[in-house]
Motif scaffolding. Structure first.
Motif, short mmCIF file in Angstrom:
data_model
loop_
_atom_site.label_atom_id
_atom_site.label_comp_id
_atom_site.label_asym_id
_atom_site.label_seq_id
_atom_site.Cartn_x
_atom_site.Cartn_y
_atom_site.Cartn_z
N MET A 1 15.68 -13.04 -7.96
CA MET A 1 16.58 -12.29 -7.09
C MET A 1 18.04 -12.75 -7.24
O MET A 1 18.96 -11.95 -7.20
N GLU A 2 18.22 -14.08 -7.44
CA GLU A 2 19.59 -14.58 -7.65
C GLU A 2 20.18 -13.98 -8.93
O GLU A 2 21.36 -13.66 -8.99
N ASN A 3 19.34 -13.82 -9.96
CA ASN A 3 19.81 -13.20 -11.19
C ASN A 3 20.24 -11.76 -10.96
O ASN A 3 21.23 -11.30 -11.54
N LEU A 4 19.49 -11.04 -10.12
CA LEU A 4 19.85 -9.65 -9.84
C LEU A 4 21.14 -9.59 -9.02
O LEU A 4 21.97 -8.70 -9.23
N LYS A 5 21.31 -10.52 -8.10
CA LYS A 5 22.55 -10.55 -7.32
C LYS A 5 23.74 -10.80 -8.25
O LYS A 5 24.79 -10.14 -8.13
N ALA A 6 23.58 -11.73 -9.18
CA ALA A 6 24.65 -12.00 -10.15
C ALA A 6 24.89 -10.78 -11.04
O ALA A 6 26.04 -10.45 -11.36
N LYS A 7 23.79 -10.12 -11.43
CA LYS A 7 23.92 -8.92 -12.27
C LYS A 7 24.73 -7.84 -11.56
O LYS A 7 25.56 -7.14 -12.17
N ALA A 8 24.53 -7.71 -10.25
CA ALA A 8 25.26 -6.70 -9.49
C ALA A 8 26.77 -6.96 -9.55
O ALA A 8 27.56 -6.01 -9.67
N TYR A 9 27.18 -8.22 -9.49
CA TYR A 9 28.61 -8.52 -9.59
C TYR A 9 29.10 -8.31 -11.02
O TYR A 9 30.22 -7.84 -11.25
N GLU A 10 28.27 -8.64 -11.99
CA GLU A 10 28.64 -8.41 -13.40
C GLU A 10 28.84 -6.92 -13.66
O GLU A 10 29.79 -6.51 -14.34
N LEU A 11 27.97 -6.09 -13.10
CA LEU A 11 28.09 -4.64 -13.32
C LEU A 11 29.27 -4.07 -12.55
O LEU A 11 29.86 -3.07 -12.97
N ARG A 12 29.63 -4.69 -11.44
CA ARG A 12 30.88 -4.29 -10.77
C ARG A 12 32.08 -4.50 -11.69
O ARG A 12 33.03 -3.71 -11.71
N GLU A 13 32.04 -5.57 -12.47
CA GLU A 13 33.13 -5.82 -13.43
C GLU A 13 33.19 -4.69 -14.45
O GLU A 13 34.29 -4.23 -14.83
N ASP A 14 32.03 -4.22 -14.92
CA ASP A 14 32.01 -3.10 -15.86
C ASP A 14 32.61 -1.84 -15.23
O ASP A 14 33.33 -1.08 -15.88
N VAL A 15 32.32 -1.62 -13.95
CA VAL A 15 32.86 -0.46 -13.24
C VAL A 15 34.39 -0.54 -13.17
O VAL A 15 35.08 0.46 -13.41
N ILE A 16 34.91 -1.72 -12.86
CA ILE A 16 36.37 -1.88 -12.79
C ILE A 16 37.00 -1.55 -14.15
O ILE A 16 38.00 -0.82 -14.23
N LYS A 17 36.40 -2.06 -15.22
CA LYS A 17 36.93 -1.78 -16.56
C LYS A 17 36.88 -0.28 -16.85
O LYS A 17 37.81 0.29 -17.42
N MET A 18 35.79 0.36 -16.45
CA MET A 18 35.60 1.79 -16.67
C MET A 18 36.70 2.60 -15.98
O MET A 18 37.30 3.51 -16.56
N ILE A 19 36.97 2.26 -14.72
CA ILE A 19 37.94 3.01 -13.92
C ILE A 19 39.36 2.79 -14.43
O ILE A 19 40.16 3.73 -14.49
N VAL A 20 39.67 1.57 -14.84
CA VAL A 20 41.00 1.30 -15.39
C VAL A 20 41.19 2.05 -16.71
O VAL A 20 42.22 2.68 -16.93
#
Length: 276
Positions: A1-20
């Protein structure tokens, strides 16, 4: 579950890059819904590039389609398409990675984004599964602002009428929409009581806590005889104080300074999740 929580923040980084890169996107809702999507796709649903044409696959519809950037990031992480391609092409002329879900792309069941359509369509999907004797489950994520649409409640009535216990709706309850606070625009009072009055089983949980979401979805699977709604209490812009609980981040592109701070905050939270 900790890995999934970390993955969620990692994928948020991808979203920020996408939007920029794409110069636009519904960033606040992307951030609030990410833990829900990560839990569904990596912990709950029987969906993958290998079985996307299997009639017995689980179904997912992103009813709040304006948060498509989060969905693209999760689908890319599942292997449906390369994240580099999404970041490079998002919202560009001629790209299939448009600003709402596009079912020309693998892994996307239907075009959505005209709010209020996702739940009624999922009622049809769930009813078809019952009629065909299949055991797949159907999930949809709606925004709380979306619940002002009358078609949501028509779908809710039908789901209860047909006892669709293979249907689970999720409300991303971040309490903000494009025009401000949901309770000022169209108040929900006791949202759980409202769904209960329509014949639904209600689970209220922390929508930015993957452990809590896991428990909620497991409880929904065990329920028989009626549909379930998970009211996922979330923070709009979750991941950085720059964005959190600020209505003006419903649709916004970060400045260079904001981008730098947001990425630092997301990286810090990702590292903290890995060491919990």
């Amino acid at each position: 579950m900790e890995n999934l929580k970390a993955k969620a923040y990692e994928l948020r980084e991808d979203v920020i890059k996408m939007i920029v890169e794409g110069k636009g996107g519904h960033i606040g809702g992307d951030m609030s819904v990410m833990d829900i999507l990560v839990t569904l796709y990596f912990d709950q649903m029987n969906i993958s590039p290998e079985n996307m044409d299997d009639p017995n696959r689980d179904r997912f519809v992103m009813s709040k389609g304006h948060s498509v950037e989060a969905l693209y990031a999760v689908l890319a992480a599942k292997g449906f398409f390369p994240i580099e391609k999404v970041i490079k092409e998002f919202s560009k002329f001629g790209s299939p990675f448009i600003g709402h879900p596009n079912n020309k792309l693998p892994g996307i069941e239907m075009n959505s984004g005209s709010l209020g359509h996702g739940l009624p369509v999922c009622v049809g999907m769930a009813l078809a599964g019952k009629m065909n004797g299949q055991d797949y489950r159907v999930y949809t994520v709606m925004g709380d602002g979306e619940l002002a649409e009358g078609s949501v409640w028509e779908g809710a009535m039908a789901a209860s009428q047909y006892k669709l216990d293979n249907l689970c709706a999720v409300v991303d309850r971040n309490r903000l929409q494009i025009s401000g606070c949901t309770e000022d625009v169209m108040h929900h009072d006791d949202l759980g009581a409202r769904f209960e009055s329509f014949g639904w089983y209600v689970i209220s949980t922390d929508g930015n806590d993957i452990h809590a979401l896991h428990e909620a979805f497991e409880e929904a699977k065990r329920l028989k005889g009626k549909p379930t709604v998970v009211i996922a209490n979330t923070t709009k812009g979750c991941g950085s104080p720059v964005m959190e609980n600020k209505a003006n981040w419903h649709h916004k592109v970060p400045s260079a300074e904001e981008y730098e701070q947001i990425m630092k905050d997301l990286e810090a939270r990702k590292e903290a999740a890995l060491h919990e």
